[in-house]
Design a protein around this motif. Sequence first.
Motif, PDB file in Angstrom:
ATOM      1  N   GLY A  55     -41.786  -1.363 -38.573  1.00  0.00           N
ATOM      2  CA  GLY A  55     -40.970  -1.912 -39.639  1.00  0.00           C
ATOM      3  C   GLY A  55     -41.570  -3.170 -40.236  1.00  0.00           C
ATOM      4  O   GLY A  55     -41.030  -3.727 -41.185  1.00  0.00           O
ATOM      5  N   GLN A  56     -42.673  -3.623 -39.699  1.00  0.00           N
ATOM      6  CA  GLN A  56     -43.294  -4.857 -40.165  1.00  0.00           C
ATOM      7  C   GLN A  56     -44.702  -4.571 -40.671  1.00  0.00           C
ATOM      8  O   GLN A  56     -45.344  -3.615 -40.254  1.00  0.00           O
ATOM      9  N   SER A  57     -45.154  -5.447 -41.537  1.00  0.00           N
ATOM     10  CA  SER A  57     -46.555  -5.359 -41.934  1.00  0.00           C
ATOM     11  C   SER A  57     -47.395  -5.986 -40.831  1.00  0.00           C
ATOM     12  O   SER A  57     -46.883  -6.726 -39.995  1.00  0.00           O
ATOM     13  N   ILE A  58     -48.683  -5.710 -40.856  1.00  0.00           N
ATOM     14  CA  ILE A  58     -49.536  -6.305 -39.824  1.00  0.00           C
ATOM     15  C   ILE A  58     -49.658  -7.813 -40.016  1.00  0.00           C
ATOM     16  O   ILE A  58     -49.984  -8.529 -39.085  1.00  0.00           O
ATOM     17  N   ALA A  59     -49.358  -8.298 -41.212  1.00  0.00           N
ATOM     18  CA  ALA A  59     -49.389  -9.744 -41.454  1.00  0.00           C
ATOM     19  C   ALA A  59     -48.269 -10.451 -40.699  1.00  0.00           C
ATOM     20  O   ALA A  59     -48.416 -11.600 -40.297  1.00  0.00           O
TER      21      ALA A  59
END
Length: 136
Positions: A55-59
């Motif tokens: 659910g998250q970006s890798i950033a």
Amino acid sequence: MRTLLVALLLAVSAPVLADSLMPAAKYANEQLPDRAQEARAKALMETIRCLVCQGQSIADSDAEMAGDMRALIRTRIEAGEKPEAIRRWLIDRYGDWVSYKPPLDGLTWPLYALPVVFLAFGLWIVSRRLKRRRKI
């Protein structure tokens, strides 16, 4: 009872054993010295989905794999590779799901069409109910 206790302890401790003991890659949590390169890397990282968190970006992710992917992107940007080439490589390796911007093709068209269909269906229901109220 003893077997149940051992099984419970193993189940609870499994996430602890999932992390590796290796140190993080050089650019996993360290920015590139060149601000322009870091800006390109950051922009790309915000469009790539974390394969662990989903659910998250890798950033934004703290997952170890996200750190490895950040390091890979920064290393390739530093070497002069274009962000779109890196994106293409990641999609080829992990599939369209890794990108927050899936391409419009035969497999993904429902992602783009269904919101419009649902909106039209909702408007149709509302209009029918309003017509019924006017008749009463």
